[in-house]
Design an enzyme around this catalytic site. Structure first.
Site, PDB file in Angstrom:
ATOM      1  N   THR A 124       1.715  -5.086   4.385  1.00  0.00           N
ATOM      2  CA  THR A 124       1.617  -5.284   5.974  1.00  0.00           C
ATOM      3  C   THR A 124       1.089  -6.685   5.972  1.00  0.00           C
ATOM      4  O   THR A 124       1.523  -7.383   7.062  1.00  0.00           O
ATOM      5  CB  THR A 124       0.545  -4.587   6.646  1.00  0.00           C
ATOM      6  OG1 THR A 124      -0.635  -4.598   6.139  1.00  0.00           O
ATOM      7  CG2 THR A 124       0.965  -3.078   6.643  1.00  0.00           C
ATOM      8  N   ASP A 125       0.500  -7.354   5.151  1.00  0.00           N
ATOM      9  CA  ASP A 125      -0.253  -8.618   5.528  1.00  0.00           C
ATOM     10  C   ASP A 125       0.976  -9.907   5.860  1.00  0.00           C
ATOM     11  O   ASP A 125       0.643 -10.706   6.795  1.00  0.00           O
ATOM     12  CB  ASP A 125      -1.074  -9.237   4.362  1.00  0.00           C
ATOM     13  CG  ASP A 125      -2.614  -8.323   4.177  1.00  0.00           C
ATOM     14  OD1 ASP A 125      -2.670  -7.472   5.194  1.00  0.00           O
ATOM     15  OD2 ASP A 125      -2.798  -8.637   3.074  1.00  0.00           O
TER      16      ASP A 125
ATOM     17  N   THR B 281       0.877  -1.122  -0.171  1.00  0.00           N
ATOM     18  CA  THR B 281       0.033  -0.107   0.126  1.00  0.00           C
ATOM     19  C   THR B 281       0.689   1.275   0.034  1.00  0.00           C
ATOM     20  O   THR B 281       0.481   2.430  -0.702  1.00  0.00           O
ATOM     21  CB  THR B 281      -0.955  -0.082   1.101  1.00  0.00           C
ATOM     22  OG1 THR B 281      -1.828  -1.053   1.270  1.00  0.00           O
ATOM     23  CG2 THR B 281      -1.851   1.125   1.183  1.00  0.00           C
TER      24      THR B 281
ATOM     25  N   ASP C  20       1.561  -7.758  -4.372  1.00  0.00           N
ATOM     26  CA  ASP C  20       0.705  -7.767  -3.157  1.00  0.00           C
ATOM     27  C   ASP C  20       1.437  -8.556  -2.157  1.00  0.00           C
ATOM     28  O   ASP C  20       1.795  -9.674  -2.431  1.00  0.00           O
ATOM     29  CB  ASP C  20      -0.527  -8.220  -3.478  1.00  0.00           C
ATOM     30  CG  ASP C  20      -1.641  -7.937  -2.239  1.00  0.00           C
ATOM     31  OD1 ASP C  20      -1.652  -8.619  -1.257  1.00  0.00           O
ATOM     32  OD2 ASP C  20      -2.523  -6.995  -2.346  1.00  0.00           O
TER      33      ASP C  20
ATOM     34  N   GLN D 212      -1.246 -20.952  21.055  1.00  0.00           N
ATOM     35  CA  GLN D 212      -1.989 -20.072  20.299  1.00  0.00           C
ATOM     36  C   GLN D 212      -2.097 -18.832  20.909  1.00  0.00           C
ATOM     37  O   GLN D 212      -2.684 -17.953  20.345  1.00  0.00           O
ATOM     38  CB  GLN D 212      -3.346 -20.779  20.143  1.00  0.00           C
ATOM     39  CG  GLN D 212      -3.455 -22.239  19.439  1.00  0.00           C
ATOM     40  CD  GLN D 212      -4.873 -22.839  19.598  1.00  0.00           C
ATOM     41  OE1 GLN D 212      -5.772 -22.175  20.389  1.00  0.00           O
ATOM     42  NE2 GLN D 212      -4.858 -23.970  18.922  1.00  0.00           N
ATOM     43  N   CYS D 213      -1.830 -18.615  22.144  1.00  0.00           N
ATOM     44  CA  CYS D 213      -2.010 -17.415  22.907  1.00  0.00           C
ATOM     45  C   CYS D 213      -0.955 -16.409  22.417  1.00  0.00           C
ATOM     46  O   CYS D 213       0.318 -16.484  22.042  1.00  0.00           O
ATOM     47  CB  CYS D 213      -1.676 -17.421  24.311  1.00  0.00           C
ATOM     48  SG  CYS D 213      -2.618 -18.673  25.097  1.00  0.00           S
TER      49      CYS D 213
END
Length: 346
Positions: free
Chosen positions: A93-94, A17, A61, A283-284
Site C-alpha cells: 500500500t505504501d 502485505t 516491500d 499541498q491541500c
C-alpha cells in the site's frame, strides 16, 4: 446458444502485505507461494474464472518500489495483453498510488482493466481485508458492458468499498481498511452488496489507435520542493542547483501561493531560465492551483512556473518522469503537463 467464455485474468504479485503469511515457527510475515493461492482463498473457485498468476522472483516491500519495477509490471502486461481479459496487480500500500499513476502513463491506449489492490492485513489473517479486496478486484477485472467490452479500461485502485482512478488516488491512512481516497475525482465504483459502477466517471480513451503503446523510460532527474514558513534562501537555491536536475514539483500553499519575498521568485526564475521545469501543485488534499486567484500565485506563473491544476503529487511526479523519459524538449513537457493524457487532471 453457445456459452460465454470464462473471463481470463492474470494476477501479478509484486509483494506487499496481501501476499504474506505468518511463519508458524518464527512468527514473522513472509511471502507465500502463489501456486497455493486456492488453498489460502478457496472462494476463488466460486468465480469460475480462468486465473493465472505471475510472481516477482523476489517479492518486494512497496517502499522499495522504483521505475525498474514498474517496467517489469508493464512488460508482464504487454507480453500477456492479447491472452487475458484483465489484469490484477497485487501490491503493497505504501507506494501503490505512485505505481498506479506511473502505469497509467506507461500503458497508453489501454483498453483493458489493470486493477491494483492489496491489503492492510495479510491474506491468511482471520480479519484480513485481503480476501475481499482480491475477490472484488478480480470481479471488476472481469466485468463487461452490454457490448462485451471491458467496463473498466484504465488503471484503477480497488480498496475496501471503492474503486478509484489510479492517477487520482492517494494513500490516506496507515491503519484503516479504507486506506485510499481520490480527493478531486469521484469514485469509479462503489462496492456494497453489489458493484455499482459510476459509468460517467470511467475513462474512455479518445485515441484513434486501438493498439497498446508501452513506455519504459522514466527519467528520475527531478525532486520535490515542499514549501513551509521560514524557508531559507540558501537552502532553496541549493536544492534548485542540484546537479542534473531537470524538473521540480513545487508544493505550494492553498490555491498555488508562495512567499512574496523577492528572493524566492528570483530563485525560481533563475531555475526556469536554466531550463528546469517547475510544476506548481497545492499541498491541500482538495482543490487545485489557480495561478490568477492571488498575487503570489500570479508572480509564480510570471516566472514561468507551470500550473499543475488538480494533479496529485503522485501523478505530478510520475507524469514528469514519463514525459522527460520520452526525450521531449522543455516547452513540450510544459505543454503536456497541462494537458489531460489519461484522466489525471480535470
Amino acid at each position: 446458444m453457445s456459452e460465454k467464455p470464462r473471463p481470463r485474468i492474470l494476477m501479478i504479485y509484486t509483494g506487499g502485505t496481501i501476499g504474506m503469511k505468518e511463519n508458524p515457527v518464527t512468527k514473522a510475515l513472509e511471502p507465500f507461494d502463489f501456486n497455493h493461492l486456492l488453498d489460502n482463498v478457496p472462494k476463488l473457485k466460486m468465480l469460475d474464472y480462468d486465473i493465472s498468476h505471475h510472481q516477482f522472483h523476489t517479492p518486494i516491500d512497496s517502499s522499495d518500489m522504483n521505475p525498474r519495477h514498474w517496467g517489469q509490471i508493464v512488460k508482464v502486461i504487454d507480453d500477456n495483453y492479447d491472452n487475458f481479459d484483465g489484469f490484477v496487480v497485487l501490491h503493497g500500500t505504501d507506494t501503490m498510488a505512485y505505481t498506479a499513476s506511473a502505469l497509467s502513463f506507461m500503458l497508453q491506449n489501454l483498453s483493458k482493466p489493470v486493477i491494483i489492490t492489496g491489503s492492510q492485513l495479510p491474506i491468511g489473517e482471520v480479519r484480513t481485508d485481503g480476501e475481499e479486496n482480491l475477490i472484488t478486484a478480480l470481479q471488476i477485472a472481469a466485468a463487461r458492458d452490454t457490448d462485451g467490452r471491458p467496463t473498466v479500461r484504465e488503471v484503477a485502485i480497488l480498496f475496501e468499498n471503492y474503486l478509484w482512478r489510479g492517477n487520482r488516488s492517494t494513500k490516506r491512512s496507515a491503519d484503516n481498511f479504507d486506506a485510499f481516497r481520490s480527493n478531486n475525482y469521484p469514485e469509479l465504483a462503489k462496492i456494497g452488496l453489489g458493484i455499482s459502477f459510476n459509468k460517467e466517471a470511467l475513462w474512455r480513451s479518445k485515441s484513434s489507435s486501438p493498439q497498446l503503446e508501452v513506455h519504459y523510460d522514466m527519467d528520475t532527474n527531478l525532486l520535490c520542493l515542499d514549501l513551509f514558513p521560514g524557508m531559507r534562501e540558501c537552502m532553496v537555491r541549493h536544492i534548485l542547483n542540484t546537479p542534473g536536475l531537470k524538473a521540480v514539483v513545487l508544493k505550494t500553499f492553498g490555491a498555488g501561493n508562495a512567499p512574496a519575498e523577492p528572493w524566492f521568485s528570483e530563485a525560481i526564475r533563475d531555475a526556469v531560465n536554466k531550463g528546469i521545469i517547475v510544476v506548481n501543485i497545492t499541498q491541500c488534499p482538495n482543490g487545485e492551483v489557480d495561478p490568477y486567484r492571488y498575487m503570489t500565485g500570479l508572480e509564480l506563473a510570471q516566472t514561468g512556473v507551470v500550473p499543475g491544476h488538480d494533479l496529485t503529487f503522485e501523478a505530478a511526479i510520475t507524469k514528469l518522469m514519463y514525459l522527460l523519459g520520452k526525450g521531449l524538449n522543455t516547452d513540450e513537457v510544459k505543454r503536456l503537463m497541462q494537458y489531460n493524457l489519461c484522466g489525471e487532471m480535470s
